[in-house]
Design a protein around this motif. Structure first.
Motif, PDB file in Angstrom:
ATOM      1  N   TRP A 400       0.809  -1.207   0.000  1.00  0.00           N
ATOM      2  CA  TRP A 400       0.000   0.000   0.000  1.00  0.00           C
ATOM      3  C   TRP A 400       0.853   1.273   0.000  1.00  0.00           C
ATOM      4  O   TRP A 400       0.315   2.380  -0.129  1.00  0.00           O
ATOM      5  N   GLN A 401       2.167   1.112   0.123  1.00  0.00           N
ATOM      6  CA  GLN A 401       3.023   2.285   0.225  1.00  0.00           C
ATOM      7  C   GLN A 401       2.964   3.166  -1.027  1.00  0.00           C
ATOM      8  O   GLN A 401       2.934   4.388  -0.943  1.00  0.00           O
ATOM      9  N   ASP A 402       2.937   2.532  -2.178  1.00  0.00           N
ATOM     10  CA  ASP A 402       2.908   3.290  -3.448  1.00  0.00           C
ATOM     11  C   ASP A 402       1.600   3.085  -4.202  1.00  0.00           C
ATOM     12  O   ASP A 402       1.544   3.246  -5.421  1.00  0.00           O
ATOM     13  N   VAL A 403       0.534   2.717  -3.465  1.00  0.00           N
ATOM     14  CA  VAL A 403      -0.710   2.386  -4.149  1.00  0.00           C
ATOM     15  C   VAL A 403      -1.331   3.605  -4.832  1.00  0.00           C
ATOM     16  O   VAL A 403      -2.000   3.489  -5.869  1.00  0.00           O
ATOM     17  N   ALA A 404      -1.103   4.791  -4.271  1.00  0.00           N
ATOM     18  CA  ALA A 404      -1.696   6.006  -4.866  1.00  0.00           C
ATOM     19  C   ALA A 404      -1.131   6.272  -6.250  1.00  0.00           C
ATOM     20  O   ALA A 404      -1.818   6.826  -7.126  1.00  0.00           O
ATOM     21  N   GLU A 405       0.138   5.877  -6.447  1.00  0.00           N
ATOM     22  CA  GLU A 405       0.751   6.081  -7.756  1.00  0.00           C
ATOM     23  C   GLU A 405       0.347   4.979  -8.734  1.00  0.00           C
ATOM     24  O   GLU A 405       0.277   5.193  -9.950  1.00  0.00           O
ATOM     25  N   ALA A 428      -8.884  -8.885  -6.200  1.00  0.00           N
ATOM     26  CA  ALA A 428      -7.454  -8.667  -5.997  1.00  0.00           C
ATOM     27  C   ALA A 428      -6.898  -7.956  -7.212  1.00  0.00           C
ATOM     28  O   ALA A 428      -6.975  -8.459  -8.337  1.00  0.00           O
ATOM     29  N   LEU A 429      -6.305  -6.756  -6.977  1.00  0.00           N
ATOM     30  CA  LEU A 429      -5.765  -5.975  -8.089  1.00  0.00           C
ATOM     31  C   LEU A 429      -4.305  -6.325  -8.336  1.00  0.00           C
ATOM     32  O   LEU A 429      -3.877  -6.447  -9.478  1.00  0.00           O
ATOM     33  N   GLY A 432      -1.455  -8.120  -2.312  1.00  0.00           N
ATOM     34  CA  GLY A 432      -1.564  -7.271  -1.137  1.00  0.00           C
ATOM     35  C   GLY A 432      -2.582  -6.167  -1.241  1.00  0.00           C
ATOM     36  O   GLY A 432      -2.862  -5.493  -0.252  1.00  0.00           O
ATOM     37  N   VAL A 433      -3.137  -5.946  -2.411  1.00  0.00           N
ATOM     38  CA  VAL A 433      -4.106  -4.849  -2.588  1.00  0.00           C
ATOM     39  C   VAL A 433      -5.394  -5.421  -3.180  1.00  0.00           C
ATOM     40  O   VAL A 433      -5.389  -5.990  -4.282  1.00  0.00           O
ATOM     41  N   THR A 434      -6.483  -5.270  -2.411  1.00  0.00           N
ATOM     42  CA  THR A 434      -7.784  -5.779  -2.838  1.00  0.00           C
ATOM     43  C   THR A 434      -8.793  -4.636  -2.840  1.00  0.00           C
ATOM     44  O   THR A 434      -8.791  -3.788  -1.934  1.00  0.00           O
ATOM     45  N   ASP A 468      -8.057   5.059  -0.966  1.00  0.00           N
ATOM     46  CA  ASP A 468      -7.760   5.617   0.361  1.00  0.00           C
ATOM     47  C   ASP A 468      -6.628   4.795   0.980  1.00  0.00           C
ATOM     48  O   ASP A 468      -6.880   3.822   1.699  1.00  0.00           O
ATOM     49  N   PRO A 469      -5.345   5.180   0.728  1.00  0.00           N
ATOM     50  CA  PRO A 469      -4.207   4.409   1.249  1.00  0.00           C
ATOM     51  C   PRO A 469      -4.200   4.314   2.765  1.00  0.00           C
ATOM     52  O   PRO A 469      -3.773   3.303   3.325  1.00  0.00           O
TER      53      PRO A 469
END
Length: 523
Positions: A400-405, A428-429, A432-434, A468-469
């Protein structure tokens, strides 16, 4: 001139006559005080006590020996027919040379030691033998039985319940359990061997003979154990050989017939599940004697292999640094997390909350397996308590650290359905990111029927509606559907209720978890 009176005897000036001296008791002159002081008194003579003299008179050559006794004897002389040995008595022992010869040659010399049995012990001679053998009559058999003398027996065949054994040209029977100290795994291996036996039963004029080899082995084992225990104590360090393994530990032979047990917890500083993970039969080990206990079942010796090596925590300072990523082996899974060995004998705990970023873990086995090698980040080092706190998810990095990018609102991408619920699909995208594809978006989709049929593992096309990170939340939509830019309040409630929650890491296992739960409850 004076005349002597005839009735008055003349007193000679020279003292008493010889006759008077002979008839009168001798009187020692009393020395003066000066003479007493000047004359030194004679030193007392050293004499043996009456008890010592009596014991010496009573001692009989060979009196400390008895028929059937097993002794260590040293060869002192060899003749054509006889070998003379010293047994510790005043009379040398005698052994028939032919009994010791092998293929016509004598394999021993003066000064060698032999293990022999006493046949007879009298004031004139002590006769010894390796064992009674050859042809023998009933008298010889009875003598061997009464004196518990070993006899040579050749195992001829396996029979019901035991072995047929030839003893002094006669047929005897050895029960299966009496051929060795432990049950024979391969009874056929004894066939053809010539072994020493003790006669335990002799009936019907020698037609019913029962023998035992186990009695001899137990006797030798007891002698060896007694000699061994006289030289060691609790705390002694010595070498032994692993003789056998059991589910609870490893048995080590310390001396012939003397075993000790290393419990599985004392095999190594590293955690050992089964003894064969640390040792194998035949391995030579240095061990420390922890306890020696004597009970109804004999002597029990408890050993430790790890206590003869240095505690690995003593030199850990500087080898492990907080924040670094290291690799280790998963050695055990518990309800609250996984234990990982990062150095030999050094284990750390991955709390269950530190196993994964991308899902809520219910049990560690769902993420890691015992024996698996994993990379972990060291979160804390407590030298006093010998504890390491580890994190599996931080070693892999926070997705999630760079999910906004990576996820831009309005972008369309492909995801994999994780599971379906009444309020939508979790997709699941990337690891670790769903994201959540709400039910409201599914109902507004043009291909509503097609989306109703998708199952876990299927691929779907989605569009990013909100990111929303901080809350680790991504809201998704269906491409081409007329939807609002952001999620509705109902969707927000669904997401908060069902989305995986990140649990803060704890240090110290279940105790740390309980403290954190209590603090959160107070808040």
């Amino acid at each position: 001139m004076t005349e002597a009176h005839p009735n008055t005897p003349e007193t000679p000036e020279t003292g008493p006559t010889a006759e008077e001296s002979a008839l009168s008791p001798a009187v020692e002159p009393v020395p003066s005080a000066t003479e007493t002081a000047a004359t030194p008194s004679p030193a007392p003579q050293e004499t043996e006590s009456f008890a010592e003299l009596f014991a010496a008179q009573e001692e009989t050559p060979g009196s400390h020996l008895s028929p059937g006794q097993r002794v260590k004897a040293t060869i002192v002389a060899i003749t054509n027919d006889t070998v003379f040995v010293s047994t510790g008595s005043k009379v040398d022992g005698i052994v028939e040379r032919s009994e010791l010869e092998e293929n016509g040659e004598l394999p021993c010399a003066v000064g060698d030691q032999l293990d022999l049995y006493v046949i007879t012990a009298t004031t004139q001679e002590v006769r010894l033998s390796k064992m009674m053998s050859g042809a023998g009559g009933l008298v010889a058999l009875e003598e061997a039985r009464n004196a518990s003398l070993p006899v040579e027996g050749k195992v001829k065949a396996l029979v019901k319940g035991g072995f047929a054994v030839e003893v002094m040209k006669r047929r005897a029977f050895c029960p299966l359990g009496q051929i060795d100290l432990r049950p024979a795994d391969n009874p056929e291996s004894f066939i053809g061997q010539s072994l020493p036996f003790i006669i335990t039963k002799l009936e019907k004029s020698g037609h019913n003979i029962v023998v035992s080899r186990r009695i001899l082995l137990e006797r030798e084992q007891a002698e060896s154990r007694e000699a061994f225990l006289g030289t060691v104590s609790e705390g002694s360090v010595l070498e032994g050989s692993v003789s056998r393994l059991a589910p609870f530990g490893a048995f080590v032979e310390l001396a012939p017939g003397v075993e000790g047990l290393i419990h599985v917890s004392e095999l190594s500083w590293s955690r050992v599940g089964q003894p064969d993970e640390a040792v194998s039969p035949g391995d030579r080990l240095r061990v420390k004697i922890l306890t020696i206990a004597t009970g109804d079942k004999g002597v029990r010796i408890s050993l430790s292999a790890r206590q003869v090596t240095e505690d690995p925590w003593k030199d850990i300072n500087g080898r492990l640094t907080e924040g670094e990523v290291v690799s280790g082996k998963v050695v055990r899974n518990a309800a609250f997390g996984s234990f990982v060995e990062v150095l030999p004998g050094i284990e750390g705990l991955i709390h269950i909350s530190e196993l994964s970023y991308d899902r809520q873990v219910r049990k560690p086995d769902d993420v890691v397996s015992v024996g698996e090698t994993v990379s972990v980040r060291i979160k804390g080092v407590d030298l006093d308590k010998k504890r390491l706190s580890l994190s599996l998810r931080e070693a892999a990095g926070d997705p999630w650290q760079d999910v906004a990018e990576s996820l831009v609102v309005g972008n369309e991408l492909s995801g994999t359905v994780e599971n379906r619920s009444s309020f939508g699909l979790f997709v699941a995208l990337f690891p670790g990111v769903t994201g959540l594809l709400p039910a409201s978006s599914l109902s507004a989709a043009k291909d509503k029927k097609g989306l109703d049929k998708v199952q876990s593992g299927d691929s779907v096309q989605v569009v990013v509606r909100a990111v929303d990170p901080k809350s680790r939340k991504v809201t998704l939509g269906v491409p081409g559907a007329a939807e609002s830019a952001g999620p509705s309040s109902a969707e927000e409630r669904d997401w908060k209720k069902h989305a995986p929650k990140a649990t803060p890491a704890s240090f110290g296992g279940t105790l740390g978890s309980a403290m954190q739960a209590a603090l959160q409850k107070k808040k």
